[in-house]
Design a protein around this motif. Structure first.
Motif, PDB file in Angstrom:
ATOM      1  N   THR A 109       0.905  -1.298  -0.099  1.00 13.86           N
ATOM      2  CA  THR A 109      -0.154   0.008   0.138  1.00 13.86           C
ATOM      3  C   THR A 109       0.896   1.061  -0.026  1.00 13.86           C
ATOM      4  OG1 THR A 109      -2.062   1.296   1.215  1.00 13.86           O
ATOM      5  CG2 THR A 109      -0.095   0.075   2.453  1.00 13.86           C
ATOM      6  N   TYR A 110      -0.047   2.351   0.243  1.00 15.89           N
ATOM      7  CA  TYR A 110       1.073   3.568  -0.114  1.00 15.89           C
ATOM      8  C   TYR A 110       0.658   4.451   1.305  1.00 15.89           C
ATOM      9  CZ  TYR A 110       2.297   8.087  -2.056  1.00 15.89           C
ATOM     10  OH  TYR A 110       3.006   9.432  -2.425  1.00 15.89           O
ATOM     11  N   ALA A 111       1.679   4.552   2.130  1.00 16.18           N
ATOM     12  CA  ALA A 111       1.234   5.245   3.326  1.00 16.18           C
ATOM     13  C   ALA A 111       1.677   6.736   3.429  1.00 16.18           C
ATOM     14  CB  ALA A 111       1.856   4.476   4.724  1.00 16.18           C
ATOM     15  N   GLN A 112       1.137   7.452   3.102  1.00 18.70           N
ATOM     16  CA  GLN A 112       1.487   9.114   3.244  1.00 18.70           C
ATOM     17  C   GLN A 112       0.710   9.939   4.247  1.00 18.70           C
ATOM     18  OE1 GLN A 112       2.378  11.408  -0.525  1.00 18.70           O
ATOM     19  NE2 GLN A 112       0.783  12.476  -0.129  1.00 18.70           N
ATOM     20  N   THR A 113      -0.499   9.920   4.091  1.00 19.14           N
ATOM     21  CA  THR A 113      -1.171  10.678   5.068  1.00 19.14           C
ATOM     22  C   THR A 113      -1.108  10.346   6.530  1.00 19.14           C
ATOM     23  OG1 THR A 113      -3.103  10.723   3.215  1.00 19.14           O
ATOM     24  CG2 THR A 113      -3.791  11.400   5.570  1.00 19.14           C
ATOM     25  N   GLU A 114      -1.312  11.355   7.327  1.00 23.08           N
ATOM     26  CA  GLU A 114      -1.042  10.929   8.765  1.00 23.08           C
ATOM     27  C   GLU A 114      -2.013  11.426   9.525  1.00 23.08           C
ATOM     28  OE1 GLU A 114       2.580  12.678   9.849  1.00 23.08           O
ATOM     29  OE2 GLU A 114       3.875  11.419   8.716  1.00 23.08           O
ATOM     30  N   HIS A 117      -1.879  15.232   9.296  1.00 25.81           N
ATOM     31  CA  HIS A 117      -1.620  15.759   8.138  1.00 25.81           C
ATOM     32  C   HIS A 117      -1.891  15.054   6.935  1.00 25.81           C
ATOM     33  CE1 HIS A 117       0.879  17.986  10.816  1.00 25.81           C
ATOM     34  NE2 HIS A 117       0.713  19.171   9.938  1.00 25.81           N
ATOM     35  N   GLY A 118      -2.831  15.623   5.889  1.00 29.60           N
ATOM     36  CA  GLY A 118      -3.236  14.785   4.698  1.00 29.60           C
ATOM     37  C   GLY A 118      -2.513  15.789   3.515  1.00 29.60           C
ATOM     38  N   THR A 119      -3.074  17.089   3.557  1.00 26.98           N
ATOM     39  CA  THR A 119      -2.847  18.010   2.428  1.00 26.98           C
ATOM     40  C   THR A 119      -1.190  18.326   2.709  1.00 26.98           C
ATOM     41  OG1 THR A 119      -5.078  18.838   2.430  1.00 26.98           O
ATOM     42  CG2 THR A 119      -3.261  20.492   1.699  1.00 26.98           C
ATOM     43  N   PHE A 120      -0.884  18.804   3.691  1.00 31.78           N
ATOM     44  CA  PHE A 120       0.183  19.644   3.829  1.00 31.78           C
ATOM     45  C   PHE A 120       1.496  18.528   3.856  1.00 31.78           C
ATOM     46  CE2 PHE A 120       3.001  22.805   3.902  1.00 31.78           C
ATOM     47  CZ  PHE A 120       3.703  23.088   5.096  1.00 31.78           C
TER      48      PHE A 120
END
Ligand SMILES: CCCCCCCCCC/C=C\CCC/C=C/C(=O)SCCNC(=O)CCNC(=O)[C@H](O)C(C)(C)COP(=O)(O)OP(=O)(O)OC[C@H]1O[C@@H](n2cnc3c(N)ncnc32)[C@H](O)[C@@H]1OP(=O)(O)O
Ligand SMILES: Cc1cc2nc3c(=O)[nH]c(=O)nc-3n(C[C@H](O)[C@H](O)[C@H](O)COP(=O)(O)OP(=O)(O)OC[C@H]3O[C@@H](n4cnc5c(N)ncnc54)[C@H](O)[C@@H]3O)c2cc1C
Length: 627
Positions: A109-114, A117-120
């Protein structure tokens, strides 16, 4: 594989309607379906297959991927994990990880959002600290808000994930970079030491995608787990920056392009359901001595639905056009040529928002056009809405992306005023923005949309400049003007959507049979006329339309609805969705909506018995005053 086998797989899989499963059972059922579909989907072609067998295989692959892709715990594996390896890995990393990922030896999977924070993206807090002594990165979630939160498949499905983390070397931050992280043991599937995993809970939709959370407690990974195509960390901890820090954001641009085509698909499904139902549903008696008409013969019903057909075509044409641009820019990036990336980013930041805004609204309109039966989950309109509306938020929240596009438009306009040449999809901004007289032709209306965009961009730039002259900082001026910055981006996006739909259809028209050409160009005309009427305020303000012109446009619109009516069912049949993919009591090809509604109703667990146990337990004592 023949039709029966596909059906039998489907039949085996859908023995219980999902509506009556628990949250946990829905997930488990979805894994079962995904594994079976994946097995089917990935049975490879064999070279001595006949052409007919290969065709059947490809057909089955389309059927199965279309069924499973939208709501599967494998979704992120295909749509982000693999593309990130492709776009961010070095040649050897691609070689190693693509093989394992394509063969489904691992699920990612792709884990970026926390949580915080999602946008920034530049505010992400997950840390990846390089330890030159052991040549490892230490992944750590310093605070609760730094937990990864949302990634699809993260909770219980994936055993690897791409983690977007802030890189620290000798106490210095080097921005956000992608790391390949194993999160579960490949044998036991237990979370690895220093890794906390779980599911984020029930959502409006996507309830089988297994969105999860992930926290790190000083979890170590080797240096070669940082995907190092765009930036590197050498063994001694030397950081080698990439040519452009935003290249690490490449997967997001890719998915935004995918989303435009996905909206075409979602909207096509919804309007197929609603329009077929409108052809079999009869209601009311406008003419006393005549039978109840098909509700599809009410012009208000045509107004609700026909624009959805045209919009699906428009999104599809724009998606194919955008995909070509994405593909050519990707080739340029691979050879280090970056100058077309900003325009691709700006286009994706316009078309992803507009296609999701329109599709979400029109899918809801399709549901509302079906009366009470549209409200049934078995109609599959609410679920389609749930899937589409998520795209308003994921992959870049729409407001934020429209503001990103505004950044590019403002820079282009300010440059143009200073004499810098405009190029590509913004070249029209240099055009004449004075409209002498309204031109009601399709090309004339599209030109008016371009004039509206020019005028909105130039006026919001003037607002920004006036605010800055008054002493406001550029950031405060930007925020104050942001409502009209998004409006300027929307106007640019509309102009692009309309002109690309028209030009792409013109390209194809030459090879179409005259009857088909006529119908498809009627949809283009309907789309352009619909939006001119929707944006009549802008046309009055900037495009010299008069009340007489509006009257003519309204009459033309009504005539177009009437002209399209005879082909309406054929147009949705042409989307060619199998009943299994529509999965709708109202939209099945045979039109037996009432029988299907009753069949589905009888599957309700409550119908297993005539008297529910609560009668004797609660109701009867209550009604007898004994509770
Ligand atoms: C077979 C089955 C497969 C079928 C699949 C079909 C379905 C497909 C659809 C579904 C797919 C997946 C399911 C959904 C899963 C969802 C996943 C996610 O949501 S992942 C997380 C996504 N998150 C985001 O998108 C975050 C959004 N935020 C941002 O992009 C940025 O933070 C931004 C741009 C909003 C602001 O960032 P920042 O403040 O740092 O930037 P600036 O505003 O200062 O701009 C800096 C500068 O950079 C340029 N820029 C920004 N972003 C990009 C980019 N992506 N590419 C290129 N350039 C970028 C920007 O233009 C500025 O340039 P400048 O010259 O300074 O103006
Ligand atoms: C169904 C679904 C699936 C997802 N899957 C994944 C996944 O697989 N992997 C992953 O990493 N992420 C995933 N996400 C997370 C998604 O990318 C984020 O939700 C999205 O980026 C928005 O970030 P946020 O939720 O933190 O909202 P925020 O960034 O907090 O924004 C909240 C609101 O604040 C406003 N706002 C924020 N910033 C600005 C600004 N600069 N200017 C003006 N207004 C602003 C907007 O109104 C916005 O809606 C998923 C989300 C959903 C809904």
């Amino acid at each position: 594989m023949d039709e029966q086998k596909v059906l039998s797989i489907k039949g085996l899989l859908d023995d219980t309607p999902e509506e009556y499963l628990s949250h946990k059972e829905k997930y488990e059922n979805s894994i079962r379906k995904s594994v079976l579909f994946y097995k089917t989907l990935h049975s490879t072609e064999d070279e001595n297959m006949s052409v007919d067998e290969k065709t059947k295989l490809n057909f089955r692959n389309i059927v199965t991927s279309a069924i499973f892709k939208d709501n599967s715990p494998f979704m992120l594996h295909n749509s982000m994990f693999i593309p990130t390896i492709m776009g961010q890995g070095t040649d050897e990393q691609r070689e190693y990880w693509m093989k394992r990922a394509k063969n489904m030896e691992i699920i990612g999977t792709y884990a970026q959002t926390e949580l915080g924070h999602g946008t920034f993206i530049r505010g992400l807090e997950t840390q990846a600290t390089y330890d030159p002594d052991t040549e490892e990165f230490v992944l750590h979630s310093p605070v609760l808000s730094s937990y990864k939160w949302w990634p699809g498949g993260l909770a219980h499905t994936a055993n690897y994930c791409i983690v977007m983390a802030r890189l620290y070397i000798k106490g210095k931050s080097h921005g956000i970079h992608p790391f390949m992280v194993q999160i579960r043991d490949e044998e036991t599937h237990m979370p690895l030491p220093g890794i906390k995993l779980g599911e984020i809970g029930a959502k409006l939709g996507f309830n089988t995608v297994n969105n999860g959370f992930l926290g790190f407690e000083n979890h170590r990974i080797s240096r070669d787990r940082m995907l190092m195509k765009n930036a590197q960390v050498l063994k001694d901890g030397t950081f080698v920056a990439g040519s452009n820090s935003k290249l690490t954001y490449g997967t997001m641009v890719y998915v935004r392009v995918l989303i435009v085509s996905n909206m075409a698909n979602m909207l096509a499904k919804a309007v197929t359901i609603a329009l077929r139902y409108s052809a079999i549903r009869r209601q009311s008696q406008p003419k006393p001595d005549e039978p109840e008409p098909q509700i599809l013969d009410y012009v208000t019903q045509q107004h609700k639905l026909f624009i959805a057909i045209a919009s699906s075509h428009a999104f599809y044409m724009n998606a194919m056009w955008l995909w070509e641009i994405y593909y050519s820019v990707s080739l340029q990036l691979a050879s280090g040529k970056l100058d077309n990336l900003p325009e691709l980013h700006a286009l994706a930041c316009c078309l992803k928002p507009l296609s999701t805004i329109d599709a979400t609204a029109m899918i809801e309109k399709c549901r509302l056009a079906c009366g009470g039966h549209g409200y049934m989950l078995s109609a599959n309109l609410a679920q389609t809405y749930g899937l589409a509306t998520a795209a308003y938020t994921y992959e870049g929240e729409n407001t934020v992306l429209l503001l990103q596009a505004a950044r590019s438009l403002v820079k282009a306009w300010v440059g143009h005023v200073k004499g810098r040449p405009l190029k590509g999809t913004m070249a029209y901004l240099a055009g004449d923005s004075t409209v002498k007289a309204w031109d009601g032709s399709i090309d004339g209306i599209i030109q008016s949309f371009k004039v509206v965009a020019i005028r909105k961009i130039s006026s919001v730039v003037k607002i920004l400049q006036d605010y800055e002259k008054s002493g406001l900082s550029p950031e405060d001026a930007w925020n104050k003007a942001s409502v009209f910055l998004t409006a300027a981006s929307e106007a640019h996006g509309r102009a692009v959507l309309l002109s690309v739909y028209k030009s792409e259809m013109d390209k194809r028209a030459a090879v179409l049979s005259p009857p088909l050409r006529k119908v498809l160009l009627q949809l283009v005309d309907l789309y352009v006329t619909y939006w001119a009427l929707e944006k009549v305020g802008d046309m009055l303000l900037y495009a010299s339309i008069t009340d007489k012109d509006v009257d003519e446009l309204q009459r033309r619109y009504i005539e177009l609805l009437a002209a399209i009516r005879p082909n309406a069912v054929g147009l949705v049949d042409a989307f060619d969705f199998r009943d299994e993919i529509l999965n709708s009591t109202l939209g099945a090809y045979d039109g037996r909506a009432y029988e299907r509604l009753m069949e589905e109703a009888m599957k309700s667990p409550l119908n297993a018995e005539p008297v529910n146990q609560t009668f004797h337990k609660y109701l009867k004592p209550f009604m007898r005053g004994k509770l």
